[in-house]
Design a protein around this motif. Structure first.
Motif, PDB file in Angstrom:
ATOM      1  N   GLY A   1       0.821  -1.210   0.000  1.00 35.73           N
ATOM      2  CA  GLY A   1       0.000   0.000   0.000  1.00 35.73           C
ATOM      3  C   GLY A   1       0.853   1.256   0.000  1.00 35.73           C
ATOM      4  O   GLY A   1       0.571   2.220  -0.722  1.00 35.73           O
ATOM      5  N   MET A   2       1.921   1.250   0.807  1.00 35.67           N
ATOM      6  CA  MET A   2       2.805   2.406   0.871  1.00 35.67           C
ATOM      7  C   MET A   2       3.506   2.618  -0.463  1.00 35.67           C
ATOM      8  O   MET A   2       3.570   3.736  -0.975  1.00 35.67           O
ATOM      9  CB  MET A   2       3.841   2.228   1.982  1.00 35.67           C
ATOM     10  N   LEU A   3       4.039   1.540  -1.056  1.00 28.99           N
ATOM     11  CA  LEU A   3       4.734   1.666  -2.330  1.00 28.99           C
ATOM     12  C   LEU A   3       3.790   2.116  -3.439  1.00 28.99           C
ATOM     13  O   LEU A   3       4.154   2.938  -4.282  1.00 28.99           O
ATOM     14  CB  LEU A   3       5.399   0.343  -2.705  1.00 28.99           C
ATOM     15  N   THR A   4       2.580   1.578  -3.439  1.00 30.52           N
ATOM     16  CA  THR A   4       1.597   1.966  -4.447  1.00 30.52           C
ATOM     17  C   THR A   4       1.245   3.445  -4.300  1.00 30.52           C
ATOM     18  O   THR A   4       1.170   4.172  -5.294  1.00 30.52           O
ATOM     19  CB  THR A   4       0.337   1.085  -4.334  1.00 30.52           C
TER      20      THR A   4
ATOM     21  N   LEU B   1       3.141   5.795  -3.006  1.00 30.72           N
ATOM     22  CA  LEU B   1       4.305   6.571  -3.468  1.00 30.72           C
ATOM     23  C   LEU B   1       4.349   6.625  -4.985  1.00 30.72           C
ATOM     24  O   LEU B   1       4.627   7.673  -5.576  1.00 30.72           O
ATOM     25  CB  LEU B   1       5.605   5.952  -2.945  1.00 30.72           C
ATOM     26  N   SER B   2       4.062   5.493  -5.619  1.00 35.54           N
ATOM     27  CA  SER B   2       4.067   5.426  -7.073  1.00 35.54           C
ATOM     28  C   SER B   2       3.013   6.357  -7.665  1.00 35.54           C
ATOM     29  O   SER B   2       3.261   7.056  -8.645  1.00 35.54           O
ATOM     30  CB  SER B   2       3.820   3.987  -7.515  1.00 35.54           C
ATOM     31  N   GLU B   3       1.838   6.374  -7.057  1.00 38.70           N
ATOM     32  CA  GLU B   3       0.760   7.231  -7.551  1.00 38.70           C
ATOM     33  C   GLU B   3       1.064   8.704  -7.316  1.00 38.70           C
ATOM     34  O   GLU B   3       0.692   9.551  -8.122  1.00 38.70           O
ATOM     35  CB  GLU B   3      -0.560   6.837  -6.891  1.00 38.70           C
ATOM     36  N   GLU B   4       1.755   9.024  -6.218  1.00 37.57           N
ATOM     37  CA  GLU B   4       2.141  10.411  -5.937  1.00 37.57           C
ATOM     38  C   GLU B   4       3.108  10.933  -6.978  1.00 37.57           C
ATOM     39  O   GLU B   4       3.114  12.114  -7.285  1.00 37.57           O
ATOM     40  CB  GLU B   4       2.811  10.515  -4.560  1.00 37.57           C
ATOM     41  N   GLU B   5       3.939  10.033  -7.504  1.00 40.74           N
ATOM     42  CA  GLU B   5       4.946  10.439  -8.477  1.00 40.74           C
ATOM     43  C   GLU B   5       4.302  10.930  -9.771  1.00 40.74           C
ATOM     44  O   GLU B   5       4.872  11.739 -10.469  1.00 40.74           O
ATOM     45  CB  GLU B   5       5.897   9.274  -8.779  1.00 40.74           C
ATOM     46  N   GLY B   6       3.125  10.420 -10.083  1.00 39.64           N
ATOM     47  CA  GLY B   6       2.485  10.812 -11.332  1.00 39.64           C
ATOM     48  C   GLY B   6       3.232  10.246 -12.525  1.00 39.64           C
ATOM     49  O   GLY B   6       4.014   9.312 -12.418  1.00 39.64           O
ATOM     50  N   GLU B   7       3.007  10.842 -13.668  1.00 37.37           N
ATOM     51  CA  GLU B   7       3.656  10.387 -14.897  1.00 37.37           C
ATOM     52  C   GLU B   7       5.078  10.938 -14.940  1.00 37.37           C
ATOM     53  O   GLU B   7       5.272  12.149 -14.897  1.00 37.37           O
ATOM     54  CB  GLU B   7       2.853  10.870 -16.115  1.00 37.37           C
ATOM     55  N   PRO B   8       6.074  10.059 -14.997  1.00 33.69           N
ATOM     56  CA  PRO B   8       7.455  10.551 -15.008  1.00 33.69           C
ATOM     57  C   PRO B   8       7.747  11.337 -16.283  1.00 33.69           C
ATOM     58  O   PRO B   8       7.347  10.935 -17.370  1.00 33.69           O
ATOM     59  CB  PRO B   8       8.297   9.275 -14.937  1.00 33.69           C
TER      60      PRO B   8
ATOM     61  N   ILE C   1       6.650  -3.102  -5.875  1.00 27.13           N
ATOM     62  CA  ILE C   1       5.230  -3.457  -6.010  1.00 27.13           C
ATOM     63  C   ILE C   1       5.095  -4.860  -6.597  1.00 27.13           C
ATOM     64  O   ILE C   1       4.307  -5.682  -6.113  1.00 27.13           O
ATOM     65  CB  ILE C   1       4.486  -2.405  -6.859  1.00 27.13           C
ATOM     66  N   ALA C   2       5.878  -5.160  -7.627  1.00 25.00           N
ATOM     67  CA  ALA C   2       5.827  -6.494  -8.248  1.00 25.00           C
ATOM     68  C   ALA C   2       6.217  -7.572  -7.246  1.00 25.00           C
ATOM     69  O   ALA C   2       5.574  -8.634  -7.176  1.00 25.00           O
ATOM     70  CB  ALA C   2       6.738  -6.539  -9.478  1.00 25.00           C
ATOM     71  N   HIS C   3       7.250  -7.314  -6.452  1.00 26.24           N
ATOM     72  CA  HIS C   3       7.670  -8.298  -5.446  1.00 26.24           C
ATOM     73  C   HIS C   3       6.587  -8.484  -4.381  1.00 26.24           C
ATOM     74  O   HIS C   3       6.330  -9.605  -3.937  1.00 26.24           O
ATOM     75  CB  HIS C   3       8.994  -7.879  -4.799  1.00 26.24           C
ATOM     76  N   GLY C   4       5.967  -7.392  -3.965  1.00 29.78           N
ATOM     77  CA  GLY C   4       4.889  -7.496  -2.972  1.00 29.78           C
ATOM     78  C   GLY C   4       3.718  -8.312  -3.493  1.00 29.78           C
ATOM     79  O   GLY C   4       3.185  -9.176  -2.788  1.00 29.78           O
TER      80      GLY C   4
END
Length: 173
Positions: free
Chosen positions: A127-130, A132-139, A155-158
């Motif tokens: 949940g935390m990694l997801t 963070l990923s969503e906060e980053e937006g489109e790189p 995320i893939a490992h989780g």
């Protein structure tokens, strides 16, 4: 990867005090590399002794002075050498897998509790990694895409671990 290289990499991004370096660790690379405050300070001392980092003392107005660490040219050269070297074999140390290996000592309910606790931990991390990923937006830059790739790996490992936990739980049913 060594802690030395992680510290050099973070100092290459920005000069930091030991305290700020710990915060940077926790906010950027903690999903794949962790370090406690004592390890960070020992590593900073070794980097300064090896002239891979330098200290700038910044006087505080009415506050204690701060020691800010900067990566040196020799430190950047060491970081580049490490980045270009062949990857080291991954050293697998996983306390949870050790528990699973030795868990036949537990009854089925004990194993299920252990697996449920791990599931809760993985779901929280995922949940935390997801988030963070969503906060980053489109790189928008190469730098952002490469850093975001480490979050996607976590995320893939989780997700893979949750699938593996599902399999074990089915086997115990």
């Amino acid at each position: 990867m060594s802690l030395k290289h992680a510290v050099l990499g973070l100092l290459d991004l920005s000069p930091l005090s030991g305290y700020d370096l710990k915060k940077a660790f926790d906010g950027t690379v903690a999903h794949f590399w962790s370090a406690d405050q004592a390890q960070i300070y020992r590593t900073l001392t070794a980097l300064v002794d090896a002239e891979l980092a330098a200290i700038e003392v910044i006087e505080g107005d009415g506050r204690p002075s701060r020691k800010v660490h900067h990566v040196t040219e020799a430190g950047r050269a060491e970081l580049d050498r490490w980045l270009q070297a062949d990857p080291e074999p991954a050293v697998a140390r996983n306390g949870f897998l050790a528990k699973v290996f030795f868990s036949p000592r537990l009854d089925d309910d004990g194993v299920r509790r252990m697996l449920a606790a791990r599931r809760t931990a993985v779901e929280g991390s995922l949940g935390m990694l997801t988030a963070l990923s969503e906060e980053e937006g489109e790189p928008s830059s190469r730098e952002e895409r490469l850093r975001l790739a480490t979050l996607r790996n976590g995320i893939a490992h989780g997700r893979a671990e949750l699938g593996w936990l599902d399999e074990i739980e089915k086997e115990l049913s």
